[in-house]
Design an enzyme around this catalytic site. Structure first.
Site, PDB file in Angstrom:
ATOM      1  N   ASP A  66       0.918  -1.250   0.122  1.00  0.00           N
ATOM      2  CA  ASP A  66      -0.095   0.105  -0.060  1.00  0.00           C
ATOM      3  C   ASP A  66       0.938   1.463  -0.167  1.00  0.00           C
ATOM      4  OD1 ASP A  66      -3.089  -0.787   0.469  1.00  0.00           O
ATOM      5  OD2 ASP A  66      -1.727  -2.113   2.003  1.00  0.00           O
ATOM      6  N   GLU A  71      -0.374   9.766   1.093  1.00  0.00           N
ATOM      7  CA  GLU A  71      -1.033  10.604   1.997  1.00  0.00           C
ATOM      8  C   GLU A  71      -1.086  10.111   3.525  1.00  0.00           C
ATOM      9  OE1 GLU A  71      -5.397  12.986   1.441  1.00  0.00           O
ATOM     10  OE2 GLU A  71      -5.524  11.049   1.740  1.00  0.00           O
ATOM     11  N   HIS A 166     -11.971   6.057   5.322  1.00  0.00           N
ATOM     12  CA  HIS A 166     -11.169   7.389   5.945  1.00  0.00           C
ATOM     13  C   HIS A 166     -12.086   8.427   5.561  1.00  0.00           C
ATOM     14  CE1 HIS A 166      -7.178   5.586   4.775  1.00  0.00           C
ATOM     15  NE2 HIS A 166      -7.111   5.681   5.955  1.00  0.00           N
ATOM     16  N   CYS A 253      -5.150  10.345  -2.030  1.00  0.00           N
ATOM     17  CA  CYS A 253      -4.142   9.301  -1.166  1.00  0.00           C
ATOM     18  C   CYS A 253      -2.729   9.114  -1.869  1.00  0.00           C
ATOM     19  CB  CYS A 253      -4.628   8.265  -0.953  1.00  0.00           C
ATOM     20  SG  CYS A 253      -5.466   7.336  -2.349  1.00  0.00           S
TER      21      CYS A 253
HETATM   22  C1  CIR Z   1      -5.519   0.800   2.792  1.00  0.00           C
HETATM   23  O1  CIR Z   1      -6.466   0.214   3.195  1.00  0.00           O
HETATM   24  O2  CIR Z   1      -4.748   1.409   3.679  1.00  0.00           O
HETATM   25  C2  CIR Z   1      -5.351   1.080   1.330  1.00  0.00           C
HETATM   26  N1  CIR Z   1      -5.628  -0.121   0.618  1.00  0.00           N
HETATM   27  C3  CIR Z   1      -5.975   2.416   0.931  1.00  0.00           C
HETATM   28  C4  CIR Z   1      -5.392   3.588   1.565  1.00  0.00           C
HETATM   29  C5  CIR Z   1      -6.032   4.940   0.650  1.00  0.00           C
HETATM   30  N2  CIR Z   1      -5.598   6.004   1.372  1.00  0.00           N
HETATM   31  C6  CIR Z   1      -6.198   7.123   1.375  1.00  0.00           C
HETATM   32  O3  CIR Z   1      -7.501   7.141   0.741  1.00  0.00           O
HETATM   33  N3  CIR Z   1      -5.846   8.304   1.941  1.00  0.00           N
END
Ligand code: CIR
Length: 258
Positions: A66, A71, A166, A253
């Site tokens: 990831d 972000e 989030h 992100c």
């Molecule tokens: C997660 O679950 O942490 C990642 N697959 C996706 C993170 C997305 N981040 C964001 O929108 N700030």
């Protein structure tokens, strides 16, 4: 051009070849194709460069599927960066590379256990931080954000989240007075003194856009949201984020704008 505009930078990180093992809330029927996500990420970087940002792209780290979602690793405002302690165990360890990239541009603060926070939960509007209390961001994380930014004159407002990864999955900033908000998520009256552009529930993914100097990067395929954003005077650039989305990622992100 103002001093702030002259120094606008973004930090990004390449999509690793292990991206198909990213954390997902509800796995898509279609498997994630890392090479397609890598191409979509390159297009994102080009779009940021096209808006005049200096983009630093950190190399991929395949140990962390990831890790392109930079972000979440830090929140930055007014020359201060709070390096997060990520809420997902599998993501802890992504932060040091982001901290190293931010160090020349911000005075860095850190947080320690039991605090957890993901930058995706932190929405800044002027001198306010709205912060989601989510599966990823706990009370100690919110308290740490407050302890770092309240002395700089920021108000920190907690938003209880249920059924959403989030805070910024359902809202995002267009400018300090204007935000997008998905219908049926958070009551609009929660956000004071701000113009809210409503995103229809069936286009909720488009509530997360990245706005830079009057241009809004938005995911392709959300015509009602695009109309609302353009009618408000913003220019729109659409990007195909199909593979990024499969890993629960959205527009903000993939970068930290400093
Ligand atoms: C997660 O679950 O942490 C990642 N697959 C996706 C993170 C997305 N981040 C964001 O929108 N700030």
């Amino acid at each position: 051009m103002s001093a702030r505009e002259e120094v606008m930078r973004a930090i990004c990180r390449e999509v690793p070849e292990t991206f198909d093992r990213a954390v997902v809330q509800s796995p898509s029927h279609e498997p994630i194709q890392a090479p397609v996500a890598q191409e979509q990420h390159r297009a994102y970087v080009r779009a940021l460069e096209g808006l005049g940002l200096q983009v630093e792209v950190l190399p991929a780290d395949p140990r962390f599927p990831d890790s392109c979602f930079v972000e979440d690793c830090a929140v930055v405002a007014e020359g201060v960066g709070l390096v997060a302690r990520l809420g997902a165990d599998s993501r802890r360890g992504e932060e040091p590379a982001i901290a190293a990239a931010l160090a020349p541009h911000a005075r860095l603060e850190t947080m320690s256990a039991p605090a957890t926070l993901d930058g995706g939960d932190c929405l800044r509007l002027g001198k306010r931080w709205y912060v989601g209390r989510s599966q990823r961001t706990n009370a100690a994380g919110v308290a740490r954000l407050r302890s770092v930014f309240a002395p700089l004159g920021f108000e920190v407002i907690e938003v209880r989240l249920h059924g959403v990864l989030h805070l910024k999955c359902v809202c995002s900033r267009l400018d300090d007075e204007t935000m997008l908000l998905a219908d049926g998520s958070i009551p609009p009256e929660f956000f004071r003194d701000v113009r809210i552009l409503r995103v229809p529930a069936d286009e909720a993914y488009a509530a997360n856009c990245l706005s830079v100097r009057g241009t809004v990067l938005m995911p392709a395929g959300f015509p009602a949201t695009r109309r609302v954003v353009e009618a408000t005077g913003f220019r729109v650039v659409e990007l195909d984020h199909s593979e990024i989305r499969k890993a629960d990622g959205a527009m903000t992100c993939l970068s930290i704008v400093v």
